[in-house]
Design an enzyme around this catalytic site. Structure first.
Site, short mmCIF file in Angstrom:
data_model
loop_
_atom_site.label_atom_id
_atom_site.label_comp_id
_atom_site.label_asym_id
_atom_site.label_seq_id
_atom_site.Cartn_x
_atom_site.Cartn_y
_atom_site.Cartn_z
NE ARG A 214 -2.67 2.37 3.79
CZ ARG A 214 -3.85 2.74 3.16
NH1 ARG A 214 -4.85 2.29 2.32
NH2 ARG A 214 -4.55 4.25 3.92
CG HIS A 284 -7.29 6.58 -2.53
ND1 HIS A 284 -7.04 6.39 -1.45
CD2 HIS A 284 -7.62 7.81 -2.56
CE1 HIS A 284 -6.31 7.88 -1.48
NE2 HIS A 284 -6.08 8.42 -1.68
CD GLU A 361 -11.63 4.90 -0.85
OE1 GLU A 361 -11.10 3.91 -1.58
OE2 GLU A 361 -10.97 5.18 0.51
#
Ligand code: 0X9
Ligand code: ZN
Length: 400
Positions: A214, A284, A361
């Site tokens: 990550r 994201h 997201e």
């Protein structure tokens, strides 16, 4: 401009060398807390390097997806078992994470092998190595006026969230190549960085053992653990909550704000262009959220209603166009997701003063949400672009 965006179909579809220990024996638990106290106990594990929260949940009764290393499973299962007496539910959804990643990767290789060698379509046929070149792209797509209102988008700040990068590339391709969208950059400039954490991204590609990486890849002084969470490294309310001081944690805030070249690059750009930038979006995955500040506090910004309304205007066309049935949850990061300080969206709003600042997201796919199958790339990037059309039109209407 087509240039970099699409002509470099350098597409080395295979992953590279093998390193690291991987995720052998790591388990994923789906845990549904029923009380605030239970949720708190779980949240305390967030910064522990032995745990990785794939999917968090703010609302009681919503499931969380948590990966635990073999080292802590016994302890974790005992804790969970104790909490079941107070109503908490949990199940093990994956017994061995590495096994699932390996299977998914073998399937990916099989499918790719059955396709033609050589250049492949960006959005349809493989997960290419974009970052080889895209790191250097900070492209203006625009009006020809350097001072025109600007929309700034970055993607891929978290290495493993692969779908973010093609989504940004798709925006570039549509703006540059599709005359139907020329109006979106008539009076507005777009600055787009499709892979803002290229080292991390390459590492997550380098082996299926590293697939869930990550952070950045810069070594940490005094620690053998590598990398900082770039989305905890921005200098507004830095490290005030939901971030870790442990370099081994996946949410390590870094030794100081902007310690990472990736975040510093964004900082420098904003310092030079803050007057023009009217909208910031960081892309994201996963979970279908449009989040806005703050991530460091549950208090809302003064203009939360504006942020909410514009986000709704972006979500509506995405949902209407979605062939995947996407539905978005909209709200302030802390309130709909979790507290997490040092995020780029908080910094652009709080320190720079960009009113409209969002974290998208995108939808997830595959076993743990980070591996949408290749066939899902196009549906995701296309529906997401509908949201950016709405945002682009709104900025043009306000400032154009
Ligand atoms: O935790 C994050 O950095 C983001 N979620 S992710 O699963 N992609 O890691 C959410 C960030 C929201 N914004 C802030 N907390 N400022
Ligand atoms: Zn992320």
């Amino acid at each position: 401009m087509k240039l970099l965006a699409l002509s470099v179909l350098v597409l080395l579809c295979g992953l590279l060398e093998v390193q690291a220990e991987g995720y052998n024996g790591y388990k994923v638990y789906q845990v549904t807390p029923k009380t605030l106290q239970q949720a708190d106990i779980l949240h305390q594990l967030h910064e522990d390097p032995e745990f990785d929260f794939f999917q968090d949940a703010k609302l009681l009764g919503q499931p969380m997806s948590i990966m635990a290393s073999p080292r802590v499973q016994q302890y974790f299962e005992t804790t969970l078992a104790n909490l079941t007496h107070e109503g908490l539910d949990y199940t093990v959804t994956t017994e061995d994470v590495q096994k699932v990643l390996d299977e998914e990767y073998a399937d990916f290789v099989r499918r790719n092998a059955s396709r033609q060698a050589g250049a492949r379509a960006v959005f349809d046929e493989c997960w290419p190595i974009w970052s080889v070149w895209s790191v250097s792209i900070l492209k203006y797509i625009g009006s020809g006026r350097p001072n025109a209102p600007t929309i700034f988008i970055d993607a891929g700040i978290h290495a493993r969230e692969w779908i973010a990068t093609p989504s940004a590339l798709y925006i570039i391709s549509q703006l540059v190549e599709n005359p139907a969208h020329a109006r979106l950059h008539q009076n507005v400039n777009w600055a787009i960085i499709p892979a803002i954490n290229p080292d991390g991204y390459e590492f997550s590609r380098s082996s299926v053992l590293n697939r869930l990486w990550r952070k950045t890849r810069r070594p940490n002084q005094g620690s053998t653990c590598i990398g900082t969470d770039p989305n905890r490294n921005f200098g507004y309310q830095w490290n005030t909550g939901g971030a870790s001081t442990n370099p081994c944690s996946d949410i390590y805030a870094g030794p100081e704000p902007f310690s990472e070249p990736e975040t510093d690059a964004i900082r420098r750009y904003f310092i030079n262009h803050y007057t023009e930038i009217k909208l910031y979006v960081t892309i994201h995955s996963y979970g279908n959220y449009i989040l806005y500040p703050w991530g460091f506090t549950s208090e809302l910004p003064r203009d939360a209603l504006h942020l909410q309304t514009v986000a709704e205007a972006a979500a509506r066309p995405i949902e209407a166009a979605s062939t995947l049935g996407s539905r978005y949850t909209i709200g302030s990061s802390t309130n709909v997701l979790y507290e997490a300080s040092g995020g780029s969206d908080d910094w652009t709003k709080g320190a720079i003063g960009v009113d409209l600042s969002y974290c998208f997201e995108l939808p997830g796919g595959g076993s743990f949400g980070f591996n949408p199958p290749v066939a899902m790339i196009r549906p995701i990037v296309e529906e997401t672009f509908e949201g950016f059309i709405a945002l682009g039109e709104y900025i043009a209407s306000l400032y154009g």
